[in-house]
Design a protein around this motif. Structure first.
Motif, PDB file in Angstrom:
ATOM      1  N   GLY A  95      -4.996   1.831 -16.164  1.00 41.35           N
ATOM      2  CA  GLY A  95      -5.828   2.050 -14.988  1.00 41.35           C
ATOM      3  C   GLY A  95      -5.734   0.973 -13.935  1.00 41.35           C
ATOM      4  N   THR A  96      -4.823   0.014 -14.103  1.00 49.02           N
ATOM      5  CA  THR A  96      -4.802  -1.126 -13.182  1.00 49.02           C
ATOM      6  C   THR A  96      -3.468  -1.344 -12.468  1.00 49.02           C
ATOM      7  N   ARG A  97      -2.340  -1.087 -13.129  1.00 47.79           N
ATOM      8  CA  ARG A  97      -1.040  -1.451 -12.538  1.00 47.79           C
ATOM      9  C   ARG A  97      -0.185  -0.210 -12.335  1.00 47.79           C
ATOM     10  N   LEU A  98       0.127   0.082 -11.084  1.00 47.85           N
ATOM     11  CA  LEU A  98       0.942   1.244 -10.752  1.00 47.85           C
ATOM     12  C   LEU A  98       2.374   1.036 -11.220  1.00 47.85           C
ATOM     13  N   ILE A  99       2.968   2.087 -11.792  1.00 47.67           N
ATOM     14  CA  ILE A  99       4.397   2.067 -12.076  1.00 47.67           C
ATOM     15  C   ILE A  99       5.038   3.254 -11.346  1.00 47.67           C
ATOM     16  N   GLU A 117       5.265   4.713   5.684  1.00 46.72           N
ATOM     17  CA  GLU A 117       4.661   3.384   5.745  1.00 46.72           C
ATOM     18  C   GLU A 117       5.162   2.508   4.612  1.00 46.72           C
ATOM     19  N   TRP A 118       5.386   3.081   3.431  1.00 48.63           N
ATOM     20  CA  TRP A 118       5.964   2.313   2.319  1.00 48.63           C
ATOM     21  C   TRP A 118       7.339   1.786   2.715  1.00 48.63           C
ATOM     22  N   GLU A 119       8.136   2.650   3.302  1.00 48.19           N
ATOM     23  CA  GLU A 119       9.464   2.226   3.752  1.00 48.19           C
ATOM     24  C   GLU A 119       9.346   1.091   4.772  1.00 48.19           C
ATOM     25  N   ARG A 120       8.448   1.245   5.739  1.00 51.36           N
ATOM     26  CA  ARG A 120       8.305   0.234   6.796  1.00 51.36           C
ATOM     27  C   ARG A 120       7.876  -1.109   6.213  1.00 51.36           C
ATOM     28  N   PRO A 126      11.357  -7.543   2.187  1.00 44.80           N
ATOM     29  CA  PRO A 126      12.459  -7.110   1.319  1.00 44.80           C
ATOM     30  C   PRO A 126      12.529  -7.829  -0.017  1.00 44.80           C
ATOM     31  N   ASP A 127      11.910  -8.986  -0.136  1.00 44.90           N
ATOM     32  CA  ASP A 127      11.995  -9.739  -1.386  1.00 44.90           C
ATOM     33  C   ASP A 127      10.890  -9.395  -2.374  1.00 44.90           C
ATOM     34  N   ARG A 128       9.962  -8.538  -1.980  1.00 46.99           N
ATOM     35  CA  ARG A 128       8.874  -8.156  -2.880  1.00 46.99           C
ATOM     36  C   ARG A 128       9.256  -6.894  -3.647  1.00 46.99           C
ATOM     37  N   TRP A 129       8.706  -6.769  -4.839  1.00 51.54           N
ATOM     38  CA  TRP A 129       8.984  -5.608  -5.688  1.00 51.54           C
ATOM     39  C   TRP A 129       8.393  -4.375  -5.020  1.00 51.54           C
ATOM     40  N   ASP A 130       9.210  -3.346  -4.839  1.00 47.31           N
ATOM     41  CA  ASP A 130       8.754  -2.144  -4.128  1.00 47.31           C
ATOM     42  C   ASP A 130       7.557  -1.495  -4.814  1.00 47.31           C
ATOM     43  N   GLN A 131       7.455  -1.624  -6.110  1.00 46.69           N
ATOM     44  CA  GLN A 131       6.342  -1.058  -6.862  1.00 46.69           C
ATOM     45  C   GLN A 131       5.025  -1.725  -6.488  1.00 46.69           C
ATOM     46  N   VAL A 132       5.061  -3.037  -6.289  1.00 48.33           N
ATOM     47  CA  VAL A 132       3.860  -3.783  -5.898  1.00 48.33           C
ATOM     48  C   VAL A 132       3.455  -3.421  -4.480  1.00 48.33           C
ATOM     49  N   VAL A 133       4.442  -3.311  -3.610  1.00 47.47           N
ATOM     50  CA  VAL A 133       4.165  -2.919  -2.223  1.00 47.47           C
ATOM     51  C   VAL A 133       3.519  -1.536  -2.186  1.00 47.47           C
ATOM     52  N   LEU A 134       4.036  -0.607  -3.006  1.00 53.88           N
ATOM     53  CA  LEU A 134       3.464   0.735  -3.045  1.00 53.88           C
ATOM     54  C   LEU A 134       2.027   0.708  -3.554  1.00 53.88           C
ATOM     55  N   GLN A 135       1.748  -0.059  -4.593  1.00 53.65           N
ATOM     56  CA  GLN A 135       0.376  -0.100  -5.107  1.00 53.65           C
ATOM     57  C   GLN A 135      -0.593  -0.643  -4.065  1.00 53.65           C
ATOM     58  N   LEU A 137      -0.331  -0.496  -0.886  1.00 52.95           N
ATOM     59  CA  LEU A 137      -0.490   0.517   0.149  1.00 52.95           C
ATOM     60  C   LEU A 137      -1.376   1.665  -0.333  1.00 52.95           C
ATOM     61  N   VAL A 138      -1.093   2.191  -1.506  1.00 52.72           N
ATOM     62  CA  VAL A 138      -1.874   3.314  -2.041  1.00 52.72           C
ATOM     63  C   VAL A 138      -3.338   2.920  -2.207  1.00 52.72           C
ATOM     64  N   ASP A 139      -3.584   1.754  -2.816  1.00 56.75           N
ATOM     65  CA  ASP A 139      -4.969   1.323  -3.024  1.00 56.75           C
ATOM     66  C   ASP A 139      -5.695   1.155  -1.692  1.00 56.75           C
ATOM     67  N   GLU A 140      -5.005   0.611  -0.712  1.00 56.53           N
ATOM     68  CA  GLU A 140      -5.596   0.410   0.611  1.00 56.53           C
ATOM     69  C   GLU A 140      -5.939   1.736   1.284  1.00 56.53           C
ATOM     70  N   TRP A 141      -5.003   2.672   1.249  1.00 57.38           N
ATOM     71  CA  TRP A 141      -5.223   3.945   1.936  1.00 57.38           C
ATOM     72  C   TRP A 141      -6.221   4.837   1.204  1.00 57.38           C
ATOM     73  N   VAL A 142      -6.289   4.725  -0.119  1.00 50.19           N
ATOM     74  CA  VAL A 142      -7.314   5.460  -0.860  1.00 50.19           C
ATOM     75  C   VAL A 142      -8.699   4.941  -0.483  1.00 50.19           C
ATOM     76  N   GLU A 143      -8.839   3.625  -0.434  1.00 48.46           N
ATOM     77  CA  GLU A 143     -10.130   3.036  -0.060  1.00 48.46           C
ATOM     78  C   GLU A 143     -10.542   3.445   1.347  1.00 48.46           C
ATOM     79  N   GLU A 144      -9.560   3.548   2.241  1.00 52.96           N
ATOM     80  CA  GLU A 144      -9.842   3.952   3.615  1.00 52.96           C
ATOM     81  C   GLU A 144      -9.946   5.468   3.774  1.00 52.96           C
ATOM     82  N   LYS A 145      -9.771   6.198   2.666  1.00 55.05           N
ATOM     83  CA  LYS A 145      -9.830   7.663   2.652  1.00 55.05           C
ATOM     84  C   LYS A 145      -8.770   8.299   3.563  1.00 55.05           C
TER      85      LYS A 145
END
Length: 239
Positions: A95-99, A117-120, A126-135, A137-145
């Motif tokens: 329930g905590t770490r997106l894969i 937005e994930w792509e952008r 570019p040096d960050r893990w894409d999975q972390v970037v996605l999480q 983003l998803v957590d942020e946009w879910v909170e913002e509805k």
């Protein structure tokens, strides 16, 4: 209609894994679109995975499901995924770490905006893990509805050698991740060794590192055989 898509590199190991995944999807009449890239191209392209997935969301109609090429589908997943109404569905370990090995993207305006937005963001980091970037983003946009999220149960991102320890015996795999990266580490080690040690590494069950790889291959081959798929992994696919 659900479409499964993904990509793989042009080496023997991942090409064979992709064939197994494609054949497993076809067993259940699921549309499949897989792209093959050279290892050199894959390594040179910044933000490869988010760019690829965002591009597929722009190109394809209907709900789409990204699956890592080294997975296998063991049951008909269409009723579950075609019933989802949310913009995106992914699994969060405990329930905590997106894969991001299994990512469902619905055919909605918000889902398209999310992938763009994930792509952008990935191109800007570019040096960050894409999975972390996605999480993030998803957590942020879910909170913002701004999007709706379905947290997939572990059955759809089941890691063959660790999920059982995490979730217990009550969870049965539906999409099983078979972890070809285990073999990539063996290949890197093999390529650094002298010819005698390479010969030893090719003998099944002689060295611990090879025993682990053979054990993984046995899991892959047993899963494929259970679906009537006549593709087998061997040590020769790594050399």
């Amino acid at each position: 209609m659900l479409t499964i898509f993904g990509f793989h590199t042009d080496d023997k190991l991942y090409r064979k894994h992709a064939q197994i995944l494609q054949r497993s999807a076809e067993k259940f009449d699921i549309n499949v679109q897989f792209s093959e890239f050279s290892k050199d191209d894959w390594q040179k392209i910044i933000a490869f995975k988010p760019t690829f997935i965002a591009g597929m969301r722009r190109d394809l109609k209907g709900p789409i499901l990204f699956v890592d090429a080294d997975a296998i589908i063991l049951k008909d997943i269409r009723p579950f995924f075609e019933s989802l109404q949310e913009d995106i569905a992914v699994h969060y370990i405990n329930g905590t770490r997106l894969i991001s090995s299994t990512v469902f993207i619905n055919d909605t305006p918000n889902a398209r905006l999310l992938m763009d937005e994930w792509e952008r963001r990935q191109l800007n980091q570019p040096d960050r893990w894409d999975q972390v970037v996605l999480q993030e983003l998803v957590d942020e946009w879910v909170e913002e509805k701004r999007i709706t999220l379905n947290k997939l149960p572990p059955n759809y991102t089941f890691i063959f050698d660790t999920s059982r320890r995490t979730y217990g015996d009550s969870v049965e795999p539906i999409i099983e991740q078979l972890q070809a990266s285990r073999d990539k580490r063996w290949i890197d080690k093999y390529q650094r060794r002298n010819s005698f040690h390479q010969w030893l590494m090719r003998i099944p069950y002689l060295l611990k590192s090879t025993r682990k790889i053979v054990g993984r291959h046995n899991v892959v081959n047993n899963r494929a055989e259970s679906l009537g798929i006549d593709i087998r992994l061997t040590i020769d696919d790594l050399i």
